[in-house]
Design an enzyme around this catalytic site. Structure first.
Site, PDB file in Angstrom:
ATOM      1  N   ASP A 103       0.849  -1.184   0.000  1.00  0.00           N
ATOM      2  CA  ASP A 103       0.000   0.000   0.000  1.00  0.00           C
ATOM      3  C   ASP A 103       0.892   1.244   0.000  1.00  0.00           C
ATOM      4  O   ASP A 103       1.775   1.362  -0.841  1.00  0.00           O
ATOM      5  CB  ASP A 103      -0.954  -0.067   1.205  1.00  0.00           C
ATOM      6  CG  ASP A 103      -1.999   1.028   1.213  1.00  0.00           C
ATOM      7  OD1 ASP A 103      -2.957   0.947   0.440  1.00  0.00           O
ATOM      8  OD2 ASP A 103      -1.849   1.969   2.026  1.00  0.00           O
ATOM      9  N   TYR A 230      -1.605  11.468   2.526  1.00  0.00           N
ATOM     10  CA  TYR A 230      -2.418  11.775   1.358  1.00  0.00           C
ATOM     11  C   TYR A 230      -2.419  13.282   1.067  1.00  0.00           C
ATOM     12  O   TYR A 230      -2.457  13.705  -0.087  1.00  0.00           O
ATOM     13  CB  TYR A 230      -3.854  11.297   1.567  1.00  0.00           C
ATOM     14  CG  TYR A 230      -3.983   9.804   1.712  1.00  0.00           C
ATOM     15  CD1 TYR A 230      -4.152   8.991   0.592  1.00  0.00           C
ATOM     16  CD2 TYR A 230      -3.943   9.181   2.958  1.00  0.00           C
ATOM     17  CE1 TYR A 230      -4.278   7.620   0.708  1.00  0.00           C
ATOM     18  CE2 TYR A 230      -4.064   7.805   3.086  1.00  0.00           C
ATOM     19  CZ  TYR A 230      -4.231   7.034   1.959  1.00  0.00           C
ATOM     20  OH  TYR A 230      -4.353   5.673   2.087  1.00  0.00           O
ATOM     21  N   HIS A 295      -7.147  -6.417  -1.186  1.00  0.00           N
ATOM     22  CA  HIS A 295      -6.033  -5.474  -1.044  1.00  0.00           C
ATOM     23  C   HIS A 295      -5.020  -5.901   0.011  1.00  0.00           C
ATOM     24  O   HIS A 295      -3.817  -5.743  -0.184  1.00  0.00           O
ATOM     25  CB  HIS A 295      -6.593  -4.095  -0.688  1.00  0.00           C
ATOM     26  CG  HIS A 295      -5.546  -3.027  -0.574  1.00  0.00           C
ATOM     27  ND1 HIS A 295      -4.773  -2.628  -1.646  1.00  0.00           N
ATOM     28  CD2 HIS A 295      -5.139  -2.282   0.488  1.00  0.00           C
ATOM     29  CE1 HIS A 295      -3.945  -1.668  -1.247  1.00  0.00           C
ATOM     30  NE2 HIS A 295      -4.155  -1.443   0.035  1.00  0.00           N
TER      31      HIS A 295
END
Length: 316
Positions: A103, A230, A295
């Protein structure tokens, strides 16, 4: 888990919490976690790799768990986090290490190999393929154009806004929502109904005790620092301009689940299988696509993932 040692080191100006296991003279494998993960997300890999004679080292990245959490979002670009990892490699007394990322940790691992290939023997990356820097488009503008204003990374941008929504639904619900997400499509968070309603059942590979570990840590620390990764995306894009069109030149193995939202994102399969990936990562040795896997591949299929990692690293 009882054989894992926990240490704290002052690295690159901040305190990092580190979990490690295995012989002190074994080849070092540095595990780099993603969001909303912690060192704990590598528990299965730490056990397996240390049992095979590797020294498994898994930090809580800056902003996570028991590591320091700088306040400004500008402290969470690739460059600062890679600085932490290079300092950690020095602290471990190593010239080179193996790296395994997932990730956000995979993105960081790609850039670690791009910027400092001299410190990496080989890389196993999970879920997120290399994303070559596009000099024409900033990441957030591109994401907004592709997926709209409710795309989760776009929704994460306003300071405090998504944290308030997480507080409303509760840490447990949010953690379960993310860790159990298996739709092969982008995460869209419509305002007011971001994380669904009602209880979220856990898959067989994720226990209530596992979830409780995350809940306990995040209720202590909050989510702002991890979400700042982010918020620093565009800044990271600006700072990495000198590496536009650079190649990742370390041996690489890549693994992804066929239900992973990243594998099913715009253009991903074409890039991975159509020659672009191999062009940008010329020492890419293998791409493994696991069927009916989401994921969190290293937690969902730990035995298979561990075997792939060990078989690959033992070649070096």
């Amino acid at each position: 888990m009882s054989e894992i040692q926990h240490k704290t080191a002052l690295l690159n100006g901040i305190q990092l919490h580190i979990a490690e296991s295995g012989p002190s003279d074994g080849p070092i494998v540095l595990f780099v976690h993603g969001f909303p993960e912690l060192w704990y997300s590598w528990r299965h890999q730490i056990a397996a790799l240390s049992a095979h004679g590797f020294r498994a080292v898994a930090p809580d990245l800056r902003g996570y768990g028991d590591s320091d959490k700088p306040e400004s979002f500008s402290s969470y670009t690739y460059l600062q986090v890679i600085g932490d990892l290079v300092a950690l490699i020095d602290w471990l007394g190593a010239e080179k290490v193996f790296v395994v990322g997932h990730d956000w940790g995979a993105l960081i691992a790609w850039y670690l190999c791009l910027l400092r290939p001299d410190r990496v023997k080989a890389l196993v990356n999970l879920s997120v393929a290399f994303l070559p820097r596009n000099p024409k488009f900033k990441p957030l503008a591109a994401m907004k154009a592709l997926y709209g204003d409710d795309y989760y990374i776009v929704r994460f941008q306003e300071p405090g806004e998504i944290e308030a929504r997480i507080a409303e639904v509760g840490t447990e619900h949010f953690i379960k929502f993310i860790l159990t997400y298996r739709k092969p499509e982008p995460i869209i968070l419509p305002k007011g109904s971001e994380f669904g309603n009602g209880p979220i059942p856990l898959p067989p590979w994720l226990s209530e005790d596992d979830v409780e570990f995350y809940i306990r840590k995040y209720e202590q620390t909050g989510f702002t620092a991890p979400i700042n990764y982010y918020r620093a995306l565009d800044l990271g894009w600006e700072l990495t301009a000198p590496w536009t069109k650079s190649q990742v030149k370390v041996p690489v193995k890549f693994m992804v689940g066929d239900l992973d939202l990243t594998y099913n994102s715009y253009g991903a399969k074409e890039y991975i299988h159509g020659g672009g990936f191999k062009r940008d990562v010329p020492l890419l040795e293998e791409v493994v696509v696991m069927k009916n896997v989401g994921h969190f591949i290293h937690e969902e299929k730990p035995d298979e993932v561990n075997k792939h990692i060990i078989d690959f690293l033992q070649k070096y």
